[in-house]
Design a protein around this motif. Structure first.
Motif, PDB file in Angstrom:
ATOM      1  N   GLY A 134       0.797  -1.220   0.000  1.00  7.81           N
ATOM      2  CA  GLY A 134       0.000   0.000   0.000  1.00  7.81           C
ATOM      3  C   GLY A 134       0.827   1.266   0.000  1.00  7.81           C
ATOM      4  O   GLY A 134       2.035   1.242  -0.190  1.00  7.81           O
ATOM      5  N   TRP A 139      -8.019   1.389   9.399  1.00  7.54           N
ATOM      6  CA  TRP A 139      -7.068   0.482   8.748  1.00  7.54           C
ATOM      7  C   TRP A 139      -7.480  -0.942   9.061  1.00  7.54           C
ATOM      8  O   TRP A 139      -7.779  -1.262  10.213  1.00  7.54           O
ATOM      9  N   THR A 140      -7.475  -1.772   8.048  1.00 10.85           N
ATOM     10  CA  THR A 140      -8.052  -3.095   8.229  1.00 10.85           C
ATOM     11  C   THR A 140      -7.010  -4.195   8.222  1.00 10.85           C
ATOM     12  O   THR A 140      -7.337  -5.356   8.082  1.00 10.85           O
ATOM     13  N   THR A 199      -9.268  -5.846  -4.540  1.00  9.54           N
ATOM     14  CA  THR A 199      -9.728  -5.748  -3.163  1.00  9.54           C
ATOM     15  C   THR A 199      -9.383  -7.032  -2.426  1.00  9.54           C
ATOM     16  O   THR A 199      -9.700  -8.125  -2.904  1.00  9.54           O
ATOM     17  N   ASP A 200      -8.727  -6.883  -1.278  1.00  8.26           N
ATOM     18  CA  ASP A 200      -8.349  -8.045  -0.486  1.00  8.26           C
ATOM     19  C   ASP A 200      -9.609  -8.678   0.111  1.00  8.26           C
ATOM     20  O   ASP A 200     -10.371  -8.022   0.808  1.00  8.26           O
ATOM     21  N   THR A 206      -9.756  -8.506   4.281  1.00  7.83           N
ATOM     22  CA  THR A 206      -9.893  -7.246   5.010  1.00  7.83           C
ATOM     23  C   THR A 206     -10.748  -6.224   4.268  1.00  7.83           C
ATOM     24  O   THR A 206     -11.133  -5.210   4.837  1.00  7.83           O
ATOM     25  N   ARG A 227      -9.614  -4.368   2.069  1.00 11.24           N
ATOM     26  CA  ARG A 227      -8.734  -3.251   1.736  1.00 11.24           C
ATOM     27  C   ARG A 227      -8.397  -3.266   0.248  1.00 11.24           C
ATOM     28  O   ARG A 227      -8.219  -4.313  -0.345  1.00 11.24           O
TER      29      ARG A 227
END
Ligand code: HEC
Ligand code: HEC
Ligand code: HEC
Ligand code: HEC
Ligand code: HEC
Ligand code: HEC
Ligand code: HEC
Ligand code: HEC
Length: 496
Positions: A40, A69-70, A209-210, A213, A215
């Motif tokens: 990131g 924050w994930t 996208t994860d 999470t 994120r």
């Protein structure tokens, strides 16, 4: 691109039926986020973001605001950040330094970091809160360079200092096959030439996208460029650290300065959660060498018949540390601590059967000297190690190391001095206290440094690490307590 999308859709259907792990980005992209620093952008942080990973001791994880924050923060905490600064007291100020008032070459005192001001209403000095915002001293360049990448080790291209052997350091002599022309098997940085777009890093490491999470993971260029390494106007480092023949079949060779065969072929996660990482014995898309040929093909394009083939240099899977049972110990006692992590051991398939590769513990002292320790017990996720009693005080980088130099990320172990009062002598109302671990003194309310006799706060005439001269007025006996930046000690002073 179209082909790849289609492949993913088909693969998803198949994998849904056979995979043991449903919460994972399998197949990639994006890749899972089990290993290493979350992919990131971190160049626009506020102090709360720093606290997410580095918690000062006045806060606990419960005090922290939800900053949205994930991901799991790496274990550089909890609560040690205050001590990590204070353990610098009495040590030499580095050059360059982030200290607002310190002069490189001299030794750290409280006022090299803190400001004290007289409060006329209360009649005493107070510590001004300049120290609460990390960014008052540690620099980032918003939207351009993140704080970690402006540090001396990063600017010296010692990326392993924090990232461990998930990458190689440029110029450390690791093997790069420069002697031969790239072939279809040589990975590309992007736009792989394989039948479905295999044969490139971004076949797996791409934006998305994860699953776990939620994120959003950016692309590889964004992740690298946002560190500020090699970006214009920041330092002498330039684009050539990562690019020399961009867009050609040679492009990956420059990337191999950091992503050499040695590190690339040793990145792997335990896909089936059986507690052991087995090279060649894991599900595909949990790393680089878990499954042959599926993982190999992602980079090597699907041209080679890699099925069952071992990857050169693979063996010591890069270990990763996630925590210490105790992050602060005191010199003089041989404490045993538990180091937890992943891939602390792994299995390699050989003709002789499975062979276990084990980690050792490495401690790098503030002066750069390194000491290796053999753990008493070790499993893939934990090891017990006894620290020698004679470690001198300071901040140590503790790492797991396999083979000759496959090292994990660091976790900082704090070794505190013993705070002790040996003797107290008095001359009228003046007390001379000898001992050790007193550090230095800051004459301000709540400074964390003081001498008290019974309940009386004494005035300090002089204060060194081993001797304090104080005046306690009419309080000449009782329980004497010294509070130093490193801890506290007390002694009964008899009344006759
Ligand atoms: C994603 C987690 C993360 C965040 C967010 C983070 N750090 Fe770090 N930081 C680390 C890790 C990991 C290290 C390397 C291990 C260590 O030194 O403990 C580190 C190391 C450092 C170091 C030591 C550098 C050296 O020379 O060794 C400084 C200084 C630092 N961080 C400051 C900050 C500041 C200031 C912020 C906020 C702007 C911040 N960090 C945000 C994870 C983080
Ligand atoms: C290298 C810089 C540095 C030096 C030198 C230093 N400090 Fe600090 N100090 C810090 C930082 C950073 C914090 C924690 C920041 C935070 O809590 O957000 C801190 C926190 C504190 C606090 C608040 C503690 C708390 O838990 O809230 C006190 C009091 C303090 N320091 C006193 C001292 C004294 C006394 C000395 C000298 C003996 C000293 N400091 C030397 C950087 C320094
Ligand atoms: C008042 C100035 C100041 C503030 C505020 C400050 N630091 Fe520091 N920090 C320093 C100095 C000075 C050093 C020693 C290195 C140097 O000389 O540059 C240091 C060192 C560090 C180190 C490495 C320590 C070691 O030896 O292992 C970390 C990590 C770090 N700071 C993180 C933080 C974080 C996170 C915050 C916010 C909670 C913070 N700092 C706030 C001045 C400060
Ligand atoms: C002082 C510790 C430290 C050093 C040295 C360091 N890094 Fe980092 N790196 C971090 C931390 C902490 C993060 C996450 C927060 C951030 O980006 O500041 C990170 C993030 C990254 C990322 C983005 C995250 C990801 O996985 O994509 C890249 C790329 C990166 N670093 C490259 C480098 C390179 C290249 C070097 C050497 C030139 C280097 N780093 C040296 C600590 C460090
Ligand atoms: C077959 C898919 C695949 C391909 C192709 C691939 N990787 Fe990976 N890579 C992974 C997986 C899966 C992980 C583990 C991610 C995790 O769990 O954090 C990983 C992790 C990494 C990591 C360490 C952790 C991190 O996320 O920073 C680095 C560095 C890395 N890969 C570099 C590369 C480079 C360089 C290339 C191109 C030469 C590449 N990879 C191509 C699947 C792949
Ligand atoms: C720390 C490594 C690093 C440095 C330094 C670096 N890059 Fe990159 N760059 C990358 C990576 C990784 C990619 C992604 C490659 C790919 O997917 O093919 C990339 C991709 C690119 C791309 C193509 C994708 C895009 O973003 O349009 C351009 C253009 C580019 N870089 C220009 C530069 C320039 C100009 C500099 C110097 C100012 C620079 N890079 C410095 C790592 C770096
Ligand atoms: C100067 C060292 C350096 C160079 C050169 C470099 N990288 Fe990286 N790369 C890193 C570091 C450090 C990380 C983060 C590893 C971690 O998560 O700890 C990283 C991570 C990655 C990852 C994993 C995904 C991610 O963002 O974490 C990929 C893919 C990658 N790099 C591709 C490339 C490509 C392609 C090039 C060449 C264009 C390149 N890198 C050049 C240091 C470098
Ligand atoms: C993350 C990307 C990646 C993955 C996954 C990967 N490799 Fe590699 N491998 C490389 C890179 C980069 C090179 C260097 C190629 C070059 O520069 O020509 C390489 C080189 C090789 C070489 C040639 C070594 C030499 O001396 O030049 C062999 C053989 C090889 N890999 C086999 C494998 C096998 C087998 C697997 C799966 C078990 C595998 N690789 C998985 C990136 C990868």
């Amino acid at each position: 691109m179209f082909k790849r999308l289609l492949l993913q859709l088909c693969a998803l259907v198949v994998v849904g039926g056979i995979s043991a792990t449903s919460w994972a980005n399998v197949p990639a992209p994006p890749v899972n986020q089990n290993i290493g620093i979350p992919d990131g952008v971190f160049n626009d942080l506020a102090r709360e973001n720093c606290w997410y990973c580095h918690i000062p001791s006045r806060l606990t994880p419960e005090n922290l605001d939800d900053i949205g924050w994930t991901f799991q923060p790496p274990e550089v905490k909890p609560g040690v950040i205050t001590d990590r600064h204070h353990f610098r007291v009495g040590t030499v100020i580095q050059n360059p330094t982030d200290s607002p008032f310190g002069v490189p070459g001299e030794t750290y005192e409280c006022t090299d970091c803190h400001i004290i001001e007289f409060n006329p209403d209360a009649g005493y000095f107070e510590v001004v809160e300049n120290f609460v915002n990390c960014l008052n001293c540690h620099q980032q360049i918003p939207a351009q360079a993140s704080v970690h990448h402006l540090t001396a080790p990063a600017q010296a291209l010692n990326c392993q200092h924090c990232h461990g052997a998930r990458i190689d350091n440029p110029g450390d002599g690791h093997y790069i096959p420069t002697g031969r022309t790239p072939t279809l098997v040589t990975p590309r940085t992007s736009n792989g030439k394989g039948p479905n777009g295999e044969g490139a890093c971004d076949f797996c490491h791409n934006a998305g996208t994860d699953d776990v999470t939620g994120r959003v993971i950016p692309t590889n260029d964004v992740n690298h460029h946002s560190t500020g390494i090699g970006q214009p106007g920041i330092s002498d480092l330039d684009c050539s650290i990562c690019h020399d023949q961009m867009g050609t079949d040679w492009a990956i060779r420059r990337c191999e300065d950091c992503h050499g065969i040695k590190s690339i072929h040793n990145i792997q996660f335990d896909s089936n959660d059986d507690g052991v990482i087995t090279i060649g014995g894991e599900d595909p898309f949990f790393g680089h060498v878990g499954s042959s040929p599926q993982d190999c093909n992602g980079c090597h394009g699907g041209y080679i018949m890699a099925s069952g083939m071992p990857a050169p240099f693979s063996g010591p899977i890069v270990p990763e540390l996630s925590g210490l049972s105790k992050q602060r110990v005191t010199t003089g006692t041989a404490e045993t601590i538990t180091v937890s992590g992943q891939a602390l051991t792994n299995e390699v398939r050989t003709f002789m059967g499975d062979m276990e590769v084990k980690s050792r513990v490495s401690l790098t002292a503030p002066d750069g000297t390194t000491l290796e320790l053999t753990p008493q017990t070790i499993s893939p996720s934990a090891m017990d190690v006894t620290l020698p009693a004679d470690l001198s005080p300071g901040n140590y980088y503790l790492r797991a190391v396999k083979g000759s130099d496959t090292m994990s990320n660091p976790i900082v172990l704090l070794v505190g001095p013993q705070v002790a009062i040996d003797e107290v002598s008095s001359n009228g109302t003046t007390l001379t206290i000898t001992g050790g671990g007193f550090g230095t003194y800051l004459n301000a309310v709540d400074s964390g440094t003081s001498v008290t006799m019974a309940t009386t706060t004494c005035s300090v005439d002089s204060w060194s690490d081993s001797e304090i001269v104080a005046n306690c007025g009419t309080a000449v006996c009782g329980s004497l307590e010294v509070e130093s930046i490193f801890g506290s000690a007390s002694k009964e002073v008899s009344c006759n």
